[in-house]
Structure formats: C-alpha cells, structure tokens
Design a protein around this motif. Structure first.
Motif, PDB file in Angstrom:
ATOM      1  N   SER A 110       0.829  -1.222   0.000  1.00  0.00           N
ATOM      2  CA  SER A 110       0.000   0.000   0.000  1.00  0.00           C
ATOM      3  C   SER A 110       0.858   1.264   0.000  1.00  0.00           C
ATOM      4  O   SER A 110       1.869   1.348   0.689  1.00  0.00           O
ATOM      5  N   HIS A 111       0.398   2.213  -0.738  1.00  0.00           N
ATOM      6  CA  HIS A 111       0.964   3.564  -0.692  1.00  0.00           C
ATOM      7  C   HIS A 111      -0.091   4.537  -1.213  1.00  0.00           C
ATOM      8  O   HIS A 111      -1.164   4.122  -1.626  1.00  0.00           O
ATOM      9  N   ARG A 112       0.219   5.830  -1.148  1.00  0.00           N
ATOM     10  CA  ARG A 112      -0.675   6.832  -1.738  1.00  0.00           C
ATOM     11  C   ARG A 112       0.159   7.974  -2.279  1.00  0.00           C
ATOM     12  O   ARG A 112       1.313   8.163  -1.898  1.00  0.00           O
ATOM     13  N   HIS A 113      -0.428   8.695  -3.217  1.00  0.00           N
ATOM     14  CA  HIS A 113       0.304   9.799  -3.856  1.00  0.00           C
ATOM     15  C   HIS A 113      -0.673  10.811  -4.426  1.00  0.00           C
ATOM     16  O   HIS A 113      -1.841  10.485  -4.680  1.00  0.00           O
ATOM     17  N   TRP A 149      -4.340  10.525  -3.726  1.00  0.00           N
ATOM     18  CA  TRP A 149      -4.169  10.438  -2.270  1.00  0.00           C
ATOM     19  C   TRP A 149      -5.026   9.356  -1.616  1.00  0.00           C
ATOM     20  O   TRP A 149      -5.337   9.425  -0.441  1.00  0.00           O
ATOM     21  N   ARG A 150      -5.430   8.341  -2.374  1.00  0.00           N
ATOM     22  CA  ARG A 150      -6.135   7.186  -1.825  1.00  0.00           C
ATOM     23  C   ARG A 150      -5.118   6.082  -1.583  1.00  0.00           C
ATOM     24  O   ARG A 150      -4.324   5.765  -2.481  1.00  0.00           O
ATOM     25  N   TRP A 151      -5.160   5.457  -0.391  1.00  0.00           N
ATOM     26  CA  TRP A 151      -4.307   4.298  -0.155  1.00  0.00           C
ATOM     27  C   TRP A 151      -4.654   3.206  -1.153  1.00  0.00           C
ATOM     28  O   TRP A 151      -5.833   2.925  -1.374  1.00  0.00           O
ATOM     29  N   HIS A 152      -3.643   2.596  -1.757  1.00  0.00           N
ATOM     30  CA  HIS A 152      -3.941   1.509  -2.708  1.00  0.00           C
ATOM     31  C   HIS A 152      -2.817   0.491  -2.750  1.00  0.00           C
ATOM     32  O   HIS A 152      -1.645   0.820  -2.538  1.00  0.00           O
TER      33      HIS A 152
END
Ligand code: GTQ
Ligand code: FE2
Length: 358
Positions: A110-113, A149-152
């Motif tokens: 998981s990450h977000r950007h 900016w959603r965790w995925h």
C-alpha cells in the motif's frame, strides 16, 4: 527584417553587451525568444510511437524473474516517449502510461500519492486492487480508478501472471511541482486494512442510485469503481447502429457517476468500437492520447506514420497531430485516455477536422 541584421557595428556591440549583462541577471529579452511566447501553432516535442505487446510481454516475464514488486515499489515498465527522459514520466502530453505486472502470489504494498491513477487490464484475471479499504477483483478489459491520495495496493491471488496498463497524470503533477508520495506503514504492516465489502462503491454510487442518507462524496475523489469489460463492451455494441463520431466511431467516455464528468479530474478515458470496414475521418486536437488495443486489429495514421496494431499494443498520438483509424478484417475495440480535462479546464482545448477524407 530581423532585429539583428544590418546594424551599425557599434549598436550591435552595445546590444550584445546588453544581452550579456541581462543574462548574468537571469533575464532574457523576449525578442530573442519570441518563438516560446508567440507561435502560430503548438510545436510539439512528443512523437507518435507504438509499443507492441509481443515485444513487451517477454520483457515483462524477464522482469518477473529479476526483481520483486517489493524491491521495485511497483514493477512497472514505463512507456516513455522517445523525445523525453524517463524522469519526466511523459508518455505523451500530460499523461503517463506503464505496464505493471504481478506474478502469481505477488503483492504490491500500500501507498498513496497526489497523482491520480487508473488501470486497464491487459491480461489475466484474479488480481485485486484495493483502494481505501475496498477491494475489486480485476479481469481482462476492466477499468479501475485510483483517485489522488487514496491508499492503494495490488495483489495477484491467481495462478497466472497479470498485466495492466497504468495511466497516471505524473507529468502534470511534476510540472506543477506538486508530486507527493507516502508509503503505508502501520505497526509492522505494509497493507491497509480492508473494511468495506467488495462492490460497496458500485452499489453506493455506480448504479444510478446513491444512499439518500449519506452526503455525496467529494466528486473530485471519484468513487472506487470497476467499469467491467463485459458491461462496457456491451454498451458499445448496443449503440452500434448509430453513426457515432465521424472521427472515432462508436466511442463512449467512462464517467464519474457523481458529476457525469471524467473519471479522474485530469484524465478522461474512453472505449470505442471500430466496426467492420469502418475508416474514420481525420482530425486533430490539443489533447494527447494513449491508445490501447483491447480487441481486434486495425490501423491508425498519425501524421505521416501508419501503425498497424493488434490486441495488446499501446500507441500514442501527440497534441495537434492529424490522425484517423480503421478496423482490419473484423472489428476492433480501443481503450484510450487523454489529458483533455486539463485542457478543457483552462480553455486550451482546440479541435479541427483534417483535410484528408478517408
Ligand atoms: O500501481 O500504484 O505505474 O504508484 C506508477 C506509480 C503504478 C501504482 C505506476 C504507481 C503505480
Ligand atoms: Fe500508486
């Protein structure tokens, strides 16, 4: 007459000295750089290009042996326009395309950007993408968005390799100096918790209804929907007796059900059917397009370059280059995405029919 021809020597020398002194002050006279501010039409650096699936696939399998998704963060083969450096992340215009692949059992943490992202499945079935606590299982031809900016995270729970085309507005985020990124780290965990049922977003927002007790979510953060291949393809065929667009045939835009607009604030995505024997009229526009052949075969004339494409190929059409499409043998379905929402938002979108008549 240009400003620097036939000048008396002393004036020429004075001007040169003047320009030199300005340069040391980080100032440039506009009259020496008029082309950057005043030009009759866009001078487009990006070039048309095609990446063929038969060339990519073996490299994907080799990559699968050589590096893990954990080492890579995301195991993606970036499709970089031959005119640009990789650090620009420019496939064409303000959009990026890359081939991401997961071998059986692999996960991408998981990450977000801040950049917006989307996926179009090229091959395989049984992998999931999880966005903000909700998973969707993906199949060939499905289209899924991952708004900013959603965790995925992604995981392959099938017994076959899975590949998809990532689309992001990375070049735009970089141009704006607004590209942020964060890894998910919660305790020891690399994976976000799943707290919504599969299909939750579709049931809430994706079927022409919404929960009346709930405020609509911010439309810019479009809901996490999976636009299923079978449904979307069916839509095209249901409208196949229409004339459609003279430039694109039966083309439909994927929409954000919260506002009827594009599925991401910066990227609009489309699916189009080129019927048997169809050959579109040429046109050009200031949006740039990444095309992916979802089904069938055909060709596209981009400027002076003719690409004959088949299933799995990906090609790009830069801004303001004339282009026309045709199907070959049978019918073809093209997936595409463009930076048009950016151009529309600020009044830069322009379109013109071409001179060529198919
Ligand atoms: O799958 O999250 O191609 O963050 C580039 C950046 C994919 C992803 C890309 C990403 C991803
Ligand atoms: Fe990502």
């Amino acid at each position: 007459m240009s400003a620097t021809t036939q000048l008396p020597n002393d004036l020429k020398a004075q001007r040169d000295a003047f320009h030199e002194e300005l340069k040391a002050m980080s100032i440039t006279p506009l009259w020496l750089n008029l082309a950057t501010a005043a030009q009759n039409e866009p001078k487009v650096d990006a070039v048309p290009h095609i990446w063929r699936w038969r060339d990519i696939k073996p490299m994907m399998l080799r990559g699968g042996d050589l590096i893990s998704p954990q080492e890579a963060e995301r195991r993606v083969l970036m499709l970089i326009n031959p005119s640009f450096e990789a650090k620009s992340a420019r496939t064409v215009g303000m959009i990026f395309g890359g081939i991401q692949f997961l071998m059986p059992g692999e996960i991408a943490d998981s990450h977000r950007h801040s950049p917006n992202a989307q996926r179009f499945i090229i091959e395989g079935e049984g992998s999931y993408t999880a966005v903000e606590g909700e998973r969707t299982i993906m199949k060939k031809g499905d289209f899924v968005t991952t708004p900013a900016w959603r965790w995925h995270d992604h995981g392959n729970e099938s017994d076959q390799p899975m590949a998809w085309l990532d689309g992001l507005d990375l070049p735009f985020a970089n141009l704006l100096d607004a590209n942020f990124f964060e890894d998910y780290v919660e305790g020891d965990g690399q994976m976000q918790p799943i707290y919504r049922q599969e299909g939750d977003s579709i049931h809430r927002w994706g079927r022409g209804m919404r929960p009346a007790w709930q405020e609509p979510i911010e439309p810019r953060q479009s809901p996490v929907l999976n636009y299923r291949w079978t449904d979307c393809r069916d839509n095209l065929h249901a409208l196949r007796e229409e004339e459609g667009s003279p430039f694109d045939g039966i083309i439909m835009a994927y929409v954000n059900p919260l506002n009827g607009g594009p599925t991401l604030p910066t990227i609009s995505a489309y699916l189009q059917l080129l019927r048997k024997g169809e050959h579109t009229r040429s046109h050009r526009h200031t949006s740039s397009t990444i095309y992916h052949v979802a089904e069938g075969g055909g060709g596209t004339l981009v400027g002076d370059t003719e690409y004959l494409w088949e299933e799995g190929d990906t090609f790009v059409i830069p801004s303001w280059v004339e282009h026309e499409h045709w199907s070959d043998g049978g019918e073809a379905v093209l997936f595409s995405y463009t930076d048009r929402p950016i151009l529309n938002a600020f009044g830069f979108y322009r379109e013109a029919a071409g001179d060529r008549r198919a």
